[in-house]
Design an enzyme around this catalytic site. Structure first.
Site, mmCIF file in Angstrom:
data_model
loop_
_atom_site.group_PDB
_atom_site.id
_atom_site.type_symbol
_atom_site.label_atom_id
_atom_site.label_comp_id
_atom_site.label_asym_id
_atom_site.label_seq_id
_atom_site.Cartn_x
_atom_site.Cartn_y
_atom_site.Cartn_z
ATOM 1 N N CYS A 1 -4.522 -3.365 2.335
ATOM 2 C CA CYS A 1 -4.401 -3.280 3.778
ATOM 3 C C CYS A 1 -5.800 -3.581 4.697
ATOM 4 C CB CYS A 1 -4.176 -2.340 3.858
ATOM 5 S SG CYS A 1 -2.998 -2.529 5.797
ATOM 6 N N LYS B 1 -8.850 1.818 -2.051
ATOM 7 C CA LYS B 1 -9.458 1.195 -0.550
ATOM 8 C C LYS B 1 -11.781 1.866 -0.181
ATOM 9 C CE LYS B 1 -7.422 0.514 3.741
ATOM 10 N NZ LYS B 1 -6.106 1.201 4.587
ATOM 11 N N VAL C 1 0.051 -2.254 10.774
ATOM 12 C CA VAL C 1 0.421 -2.146 11.621
ATOM 13 C C VAL C 1 0.077 -2.869 13.319
ATOM 14 C CG1 VAL C 1 1.389 0.073 11.437
ATOM 15 C CG2 VAL C 1 -1.482 -0.060 12.562
ATOM 16 N N GLU D 1 0.948 -1.114 0.659
ATOM 17 C CA GLU D 1 -0.125 -0.207 0.236
ATOM 18 C C GLU D 1 1.053 1.351 0.506
ATOM 19 O OE1 GLU D 1 -1.778 0.294 3.791
ATOM 20 O OE2 GLU D 1 -3.588 1.746 3.450
HETATM 21 C C1 ACM Z 1 -3.573 0.059 7.034
HETATM 22 O O1 ACM Z 1 -5.673 -0.280 6.660
HETATM 23 N N1 ACM Z 1 -3.055 0.593 6.050
HETATM 24 C C2 ACM Z 1 -3.656 -0.523 8.484
#
Ligand code: ACM
Length: 264
Positions: A142, A109, A169, A38
């Protein structure tokens, strides 16, 4: 089919260096399909919307997408890569899909994580499947891992491989993606980043451990927690087209959608 990921440590704001480094890895990867993390070109920790606006790029005519198209043509590789996308004065946390014939598509996203909500516009593309010849691929980014509906929709639309650019994370996604694989009988490729970003009083440590999982819930390869690396493996796509988990159980046909109305 040779599929893989590039685990990177992008430096915030250094787009040209980050792209050049990714391209040199792609050049030597010898893959049919490769997934990058990402926001691989910009880094992650934007302090505000203005900063994101300055670093975001148009798709497909921006610098990064054009560079990716060039290397995709040269190496005959399909590439899925996370970038900050500029569109009508909005910034999306997007992934571009390019291949030997050029630009293929974009996924924006859907599920924004934590302070991303102050920077990015939530994605509006829905969950699209792209036919790249040897396989059909879908993309989630992510934190989309936390919403099984996204992977399910992609699998129902025929995705054999779920490509998952990430900047993780939290410690959960690597395990969760094994579940996404078995419940949908698909391959997943999580391309995570490593390293630390400290900006505006906030520090984030990215967890590495990029991985590929199989339709049988196998962890086929997993990268280190803290090193840049490229991993490419050979997979049999026909496995992802067999949705029978026992001789009598089909992961799609056995769904009880008559009992699922509460989901929506
Ligand atoms: C994330 O969605 N970058 C943790």
């Amino acid at each position: 089919m040779k599929i893989g990921f590039i685990q990177l440590n992008p430096k915030f704001g250094e787009i040209e260096n980050n792209v050049e480094k990714a391209i040199s890895y792609i050049e030597n990867a010898n893959a049919d399909l490769i997934v990058l993390p990402e926001l691989f070109n910009t880094g992650y920790l934007f302090l505000n919307f203005k900063e994101a606006l300055e670093l975001a790029e148009k798709v497909p005519d921006g610098y990064t997408t054009k560079k990716l198209i060039d290397i995709a043509k040269k190496t005959r590789t399909f590439i899925v890569a996370g970038i900050a996308e500029l569109y009508e004065n909005k910034v999306y946390n997007s992934a571009v899909i390019v291949g030997p014939n050029g630009y293929i598509g974009t996924y924006r996203k859907a599920h924004l994580f934590y302070k991303e909500k102050e920077i990015f516009t939530p994605g509006n593309t829905g969950f699209k499947v792209f036919d790249i010849g040897e396989a059909k691929i879908g993309v989630i980014i992510c934190f989309d891992w936390c919403f099984p509906e996204a992977a399910r929709i992609l699998a129902l639309k025929g995705a054999d491989i779920i490509c998952h650019p990430a900047n993780l994370v939290l410690p959960y996604a690597q395990k969760v993606m094994l579940a996404r694989s078995i419940e949908n009988r698909v391959y997943t490729i999580t391309a995570n980043r490593i390293g630390t970003e400290s900006r505006g009083g906030m520090t984030l440590n990215f967890t590495g451990m990029s991985q590929i999982t199989s339709p049988k819930m196998e962890l086929l390869v997993q990268a280190s927690k803290d090193k840049e690396e490229v991993d490419v493996i050979n997979v049999d796509i026909s496995l992802a087209r067999n949705k029978w988990i026992t001789k009598l159980n089909h992961v799609f046909k056995d769904r009880r959608i008559d009992l699922y109305a509460e989901l929506i």
